[in-house]
Structure formats: C-alpha cells, structure tokens
Design an enzyme around this catalytic site. Structure first.
Site, PDB file in Angstrom:
ATOM      1  N   HIS A 143       0.955  -1.195  -0.066  1.00  0.00           N
ATOM      2  CA  HIS A 143       0.059   0.067   0.054  1.00  0.00           C
ATOM      3  C   HIS A 143       1.064   1.247   0.002  1.00  0.00           C
ATOM      4  O   HIS A 143       2.249   1.144   0.185  1.00  0.00           O
ATOM      5  CB  HIS A 143      -1.120  -0.003   1.387  1.00  0.00           C
ATOM      6  CG  HIS A 143      -1.999  -1.088   1.114  1.00  0.00           C
ATOM      7  ND1 HIS A 143      -1.833  -2.362   1.286  1.00  0.00           N
ATOM      8  CD2 HIS A 143      -3.401  -0.706   0.390  1.00  0.00           C
ATOM      9  CE1 HIS A 143      -3.119  -2.767   1.384  1.00  0.00           C
ATOM     10  NE2 HIS A 143      -3.940  -1.951   1.052  1.00  0.00           N
ATOM     11  N   LYS A 147      -0.257   4.848   4.737  1.00  0.00           N
ATOM     12  CA  LYS A 147      -1.311   3.693   5.579  1.00  0.00           C
ATOM     13  C   LYS A 147      -0.275   3.416   6.938  1.00  0.00           C
ATOM     14  O   LYS A 147       0.655   3.026   6.748  1.00  0.00           O
ATOM     15  CB  LYS A 147      -1.218   2.380   4.732  1.00  0.00           C
ATOM     16  CG  LYS A 147      -2.149   1.524   5.098  1.00  0.00           C
ATOM     17  CD  LYS A 147      -2.545   0.240   4.270  1.00  0.00           C
ATOM     18  CE  LYS A 147      -3.565  -0.635   4.827  1.00  0.00           C
ATOM     19  NZ  LYS A 147      -4.808   0.034   5.022  1.00  0.00           N
TER      20      LYS A 147
END
Length: 254
Positions: A143, A147
């Site tokens: 990600h 995140k």
C-alpha cells in the site's frame, strides 16, 4: 433516493465515496471529520456532530479511524440507522462493539469493499480447502506510504478466508514477522508480508507453495474508486435489512 452520510469524509476514501455517491445521483447528508472545516461537496458543509449526521442520513459509511468507531456506532444506534464500516486496523475490542451494535441496527463490516477482492477471498477459501496441509500459504500486500496499519484489512480478510478453508483459527496460525534467525517455517501457519511505498492503492497476492510447484492469485487496485463504488453499493443494499452483522458476501450474492 438513498441519502448517505460519511464518517471520515475528509480522508482519501471519504472524498472518493462522496464523488461516487454524487455521480450515482444519491443524496449526500454530509460528513464528519476530526477537522470539520470545509465542505464534503458544493453546498454541503462538514460537521463535528455525529448524531446530527446520523439522524439526517438514511445510511452511514465509515472509513475513519478505529478510535472513532465507538462514537459512530453510538450515533447510529441512537438514530436507528444502518452503517457500513470499511475502517481498517480494527482490534478484537472493536469487533465486540460491532457485535453489540448489530443487535440493534444493521452493520456491514468488511476489510475491503471491492468486488474483485471479495471474489479473490472466495477463491482463496476454496483453494485452501482443496489443497493439503503440505501447501504453505503466504499473503503479500503493498500500500501507499501513508497507510498506518499492517497487515492491511484486506490481507487479514484473505487470511481469514484461508483459515476458514482449512478449518483453523487464524489467530493461532498467523505469522506476521520474520527477522533474524527465526528457524524453519512452522507447518500450517499463514504468513503475512506488508510492503509500503509510493501511492499504491492496494496490491494483494496469495501464494500457495509446496514441493516443486506454486499457485499465485492476486488483485491490484488501480485507484480508490473501486472501493468507493463497492461501499456505496453496500450502503444501498444495507438499507432495509434487519438488525444484524453483515459482510460483502450478502451484497454480492457470494
């Protein structure tokens, strides 16, 4: 016309959901965030009043932070409104709160609202059930650099699918960290690897490996719109459902 309220409306997912809702011709009741300055959409101001938003909405969508979940559930219970929860990083205490809320209102909680990811989870469960214990399972996810939780909610959802296929509790067969002299892989464990960098919306790969062969299945999210579309679809489906706890399987008929 379904009227949607968004908890965490100023975040990346909140903004994407507001755009998809507007493009779909749905009503936007408003949104909340830690800093309620500005508008969720032209002419629709942000607010810090969670109860007022719940009362003005037909259904709520929450992509905020775990620490805000209790207040959001309380507002939905008080207003008797359903809620879709896509917030990740939830711990057992949060799931207990969701179970309690589901006695009073419809609650749909999922680690991922994408159609493709939920189909992937179904495939993972079937593969885990069909392959023997000599097949190791590893889940790799990547990600964007912002995140804050790892493994991702989607990775954990895929891990739960694999664990269901093998009829084992994930909590007792989860390997989330390898560093140094760790020894050989524990047979039957489901491994997780989390990568972070750039602007990746979400990549997930599930690897089944045994002596001499390997199966790899995965999903790549090219932008957040796919999650927003799924969240809006889930919200529309949840309206009119009886009190209870739901997931995307019901929405997608899986």
């Amino acid at each position: 016309m379904t009227t949607i309220g968004i908890f965490g409306a100023a975040g990346r997912m909140g903004r994407a959901i507001a755009q998809v809702a507007a493009d779909s011709g749905l009503g936007l009741a408003g949104g909340t965030d830690r800093d309620p300055a500005g508008e969720i959409a032209p002419g629709i101001a942000m607010t810090a009043d969670t109860l007022a938003l719940a009362e003005a909405s037909e259904v709520l969508i929450d992509f905020s932070v775990p620490g805000a979940l209790s207040a959001h559930l309380d507002a939905c219970i008080a207003a008797k409104k359903p809620i879709v929860i896509g917030t990740t990083g939830l711990e057992p205490v949060h799931h207990a709160l969701i179970d309690e809320a589901a006695v009073h209102i419809p609650v749909l909680q999922t680690g991922n609202t994408s159609l493709g990811v939920n189909l992937l989870a179904a495939l993972v469960e079937k593969a885990a059930a069909g392959l023997g214990d000599d097949w190791d399972i590893e889940i790799v996810e990547m990600h964007h650099r912002h995140k804050v939780d790892a493994p991702s909610g989607t990775a954990l959802m895929l891990g739960e699918a694999a664990a269901r296929g093998r009829h084992i509790p994930l909590a007792e067969h989860s390997d989330r960290g390898r560093d140094g002299i760790t020894g050989a892989r524990t047979p039957g464990d489901i491994g997780f690897v989390a990568l972070r960098g750039g602007s990746v919306a979400g990549d997930h790969q599930v690897i089944f490996a045994t002596e001499g062969e390997r199966i790899e299945i995965g999903h790549r999210a090219e932008n957040r719109t796919i999650f927003a579309r799924g969240a809006v679809k889930a919200a529309r489906w949840l309206v009119g459902q009886p009190a209870g706890r739901y997931d995307m399987k019901g929405v997608l008929g899986l």
